[in-house]
Design an enzyme around this catalytic site. Structure first.
Site, PDB file in Angstrom:
ATOM      1  N   GLU A 195       0.944  -0.992   0.042  1.00 47.03           N
ATOM      2  CA  GLU A 195       0.214  -0.121   0.107  1.00 47.03           C
ATOM      3  C   GLU A 195       0.865   1.319  -0.195  1.00 47.03           C
ATOM      4  OE1 GLU A 195      -3.542   1.715   2.947  1.00 47.03           O
ATOM      5  OE2 GLU A 195      -2.312   0.098   3.594  1.00 47.03           O
ATOM      6  N   LYS A 203      -9.235   2.440  -2.186  1.00 50.85           N
ATOM      7  CA  LYS A 203      -9.643   1.851  -1.112  1.00 50.85           C
ATOM      8  C   LYS A 203     -10.970   2.194  -0.388  1.00 50.85           C
ATOM      9  CE  LYS A 203      -7.097   0.902   3.449  1.00 50.85           C
ATOM     10  NZ  LYS A 203      -5.943   1.157   4.196  1.00 50.85           N
ATOM     11  N   CYS A 255      -5.346  -3.363   2.458  1.00 51.12           N
ATOM     12  CA  CYS A 255      -5.281  -3.363   4.005  1.00 51.12           C
ATOM     13  C   CYS A 255      -6.393  -3.560   4.789  1.00 51.12           C
ATOM     14  CB  CYS A 255      -4.458  -2.132   4.414  1.00 51.12           C
ATOM     15  SG  CYS A 255      -3.781  -2.270   5.917  1.00 51.12           S
TER      16      CYS A 255
END
Length: 613
Positions: free
Chosen positions: A44, A111, A163
């Site tokens: 990330e 995300k 994540c």
């Protein structure tokens, strides 16, 4: 499915190190090509580093990240690369992964869930993306898809959870990826290190691959990226609930490239380390990165002979030992910017001698036991060791105050004042040594002392970095005994024979830390409930009275003392030196737990506790 070869490259990046970050990515891509990897996933925000903080809010920073991505594209011929970066659209910034296939940008995945707990503050910088939403993005004149997007390689359909996306249970993107019948999910992460956390991740990756009946590939950032958080560089691959690969964590390398064929047999699974080993590996890597990224020439430590400073001295020595084992002498010295020692003897001790300078700063209240403990430990590690007395400085300060107020200071009336001046008098001279050496001054406070303010501000809290401020004292005392045997550090036998004491009162008063405070084992239990779990004083009493063998009134007294000292000492925690996040939680208000500097001090809650049977 085709039996393709995929790769995951963990990187040790640094915010604003554009050239270094770019080169590490390019080097990993070239290595991946040489190994015939077809799809390579980076962590990330690999282009900028996760720890860029409010730089993400600017207009120029995400723009420059896009320019870095554009410069990377020519390096992707013959391979597919997924790399993380921030992208601004109008007033919103998104945490994204760009997918580049054979020199062509295929699109961006954004995300969907942002981390906001503990050390994470992502809602300050980023906007979460909506599920199923897809827009067109103008990338330097080329229109590409942006948002909730999946991709194909040969006959493999793959997608991404970034994540925190994976930690959101039934609403996580993985369920929607399953509905789209993806064969492979990548999870590029910037997941901070904490002792024991890898087991949680392992369970998550295994269960994810089982729930979604797919291959699940996880890759995390590496190293002490920006000062406080440590990333362990974990890489895992699982299929249908079975772990197929896991690397060894906390490497000193700039990059670790792992490659694996998509097949159902286990390839290489590194063992999960015990907590004590995790601690030393994470803290030593954090010190190594902090040293070289701050461009300092070593460390200076006020070595008291007690547990905290001895722990830090050993961690520096372990930093050297691990660096030599993984990098070799030449690369280690080049990375930390010191010459290779000219010696035919112990190279590890020679390097510790260059990098760690210690001093025992005694007073008339210091004992011969602690002096010998400090001296023997420094000698066993190879550190430079000085010793001097500060009684003259203490007397100078004391006499000036006595003259000003017209009376002598006494232990009966001025206990805290007389203790604190000794700790503060040590600070200026040890700072001089750090400045002379162009070195980082290591602060020695631990988390238990931070809880209750049992540390002299501008004394033992004074420093450039506080390596163990996020670790409780009970663990440190246990770890020192473990380290003596398991790290082969015989010099620790002296500190392990001593009872923790500040040695600030006259010796005949037999001062000890636990006598001043409470048992360290109890502080750990109270702080877990109060700080980690955010329980009230009453809740804590009702829980602990069933779990600890302490008389009820005494337990109430300890709980009251903890909360009273906690609320009085927030101002100290605001001024602690930067610390590494090493455990499940910490008390640093800049990274984990915020609390008002001024408050009512739990007065009503503690009064209610007094009335409880």
């Amino acid at each position: 499915m085709s039996s393709i070869k995929i790769g995951a490259a963990t990187l040790n990046q640094t915010p604003l190190d554009w050239k270094g970050n770019f080169n590490r990515i390019v080097n990993a891509i070239e290595q991946a090509k040489s190994e015939q990897i077809e799809i390579l996933c980076f962590p990330e925000l690999a282009i900028t580093g996760y720890g860029s903080e409010d730089l993400f809010l600017s207009y120029w920073y995400p723009k420059k990240a896009l320019e870095q991505l554009k410069a990377l594209i020519p390096h992707t011929t013959g391979i597919t690369v997924a790399v993380g970066l921030p992208v601004r659209i109008d007033t919103q910034v998104y945490n994204t992964v760009a997918i580049v296939e054979n020199g062509q940008l295929k699109g961006f995945v954004a995300k969907q869930f942002l981390a906001i707990d503990g050390v994470h503050y992502e809602f300050r910088w980023f906007t979460p993306w909506k599920a199923f939403e897809k827009v067109e993005f103008d990338f330097f004149g080329e229109i590409v898809p942006f948002g909730d997007v999946t991709f194909h390689h040969k006959n493999i359909h793959y997608g991404f959870e970034i994540c925190e996306d994976a930690w959101r249970g039934p609403v996580r993107p993985g369920y929607r990826l399953q509905e789209r019948k993806v064969d492979l999910i990548f999870n590029p992460s910037a997941s901070h290190f904490a002792m024991g956390k890898t087991l949680e991740r392992k369970e998550l990756i295994e269960s994810s691959s089982e729930i979604f009946d797919c291959y699940y590939c996880y890759v995390n950032l590496l190293g002490n990226e920006a000062g406080r958080m440590i990333f362990d560089g974990e890489t895992m691959l699982a299929k249908s609930g079975k772990l197929l690969y896991r690397n060894q964590l906390l490497s000193y390398q700039d990059c670790q490239l792992q490659s694996f064929f998509i097949k159902d047999e286990a390839q290489d699974i590194a063992p999960v380390l015990e907590k004590e080993k995790e601690f030393v590996q994470a803290a030593s890597l954090a010190l190594f990165d902090y040293l070289r990224k701050s461009r300092s020439k070593g460390f200076v430590l006020s070595l008291s002979g007690g547990a905290d400073s001895s722990t830090i001295a050993v961690l520096v020595a372990e930093m050297v030992r691990r660096g030599l084992e993984e990098l070799g002498v030449e690369t280690f010295c080049k990375k930390v910017g010191i010459p290779i020692p000219e010696t035919d003897k112990d190279i590890e001790k020679a390097l510790v001698n260059q990098l760690l300078t210690t001093a025992y700063q005694g007073t008339k209240n210091s004992s011969e036991d602690t002096f010998q403990s400090a001296k023997k430990l420094a000698e066993s590690l190879g550190a430079v060791f000085y010793d001097w007395k500060i009684d003259e400085e203490v007397e100078s300060y004391t006499s000036k105050i006595e003259k000003a107020i017209g009376r002598d200071l006494t232990w009966e009336k001025d206990d805290i004042t007389l203790q604190n001046i000794q700790a503060r008098a040590r600070s200026p001279i040890i700072w001089m040594l750090a400045n002379i050496n162009n070195a980082l001054l290591l602060s020695t406070s631990n988390r238990s002392e931070g809880d209750v303010g049992y540390a002299t501000m501008d004394g033992d809290t004074s420093g450039s970095i506080s390596p163990i401020a996020a670790v409780d004292k009970y663990f440190i005392l246990h770890w020192l005994r473990w380290a003596q045997e398991n790290l082969d550090r015989p010099g620790l036998q002296y500190v392990n024979s001593l009872q923790p004491t500040a040695e600030l009162r006259p010796l005949e008063k037999t001062q000890t830390d636990e006598k001043d405070l409470m048992p360290y084992s109890l502080i750990v239990e109270i702080e877990k409930l109060a700080i980690r779990d955010q329980r009230s004083p009453m809740d804590i009493y009702l829980i602990l009275k069933e779990e600890v063998e302490i008389e009820a009134e005494q337990l109430k007294g300890y709980i009251k003392k903890f909360f009273q000292l906690w609320s009085r000492n927030q101002w100290k925690r605001e001024r602690l030196a930067p610390s590494f996040h090493l455990d499940q939680f910490n008390v640093d208000p800049k990274t984990w737990f915020r609390f008002p500097i001024l408050s009512g001090g739990f007065a009503e809650e503690l009064e209610l506790l007094d009335k409880t049977e």
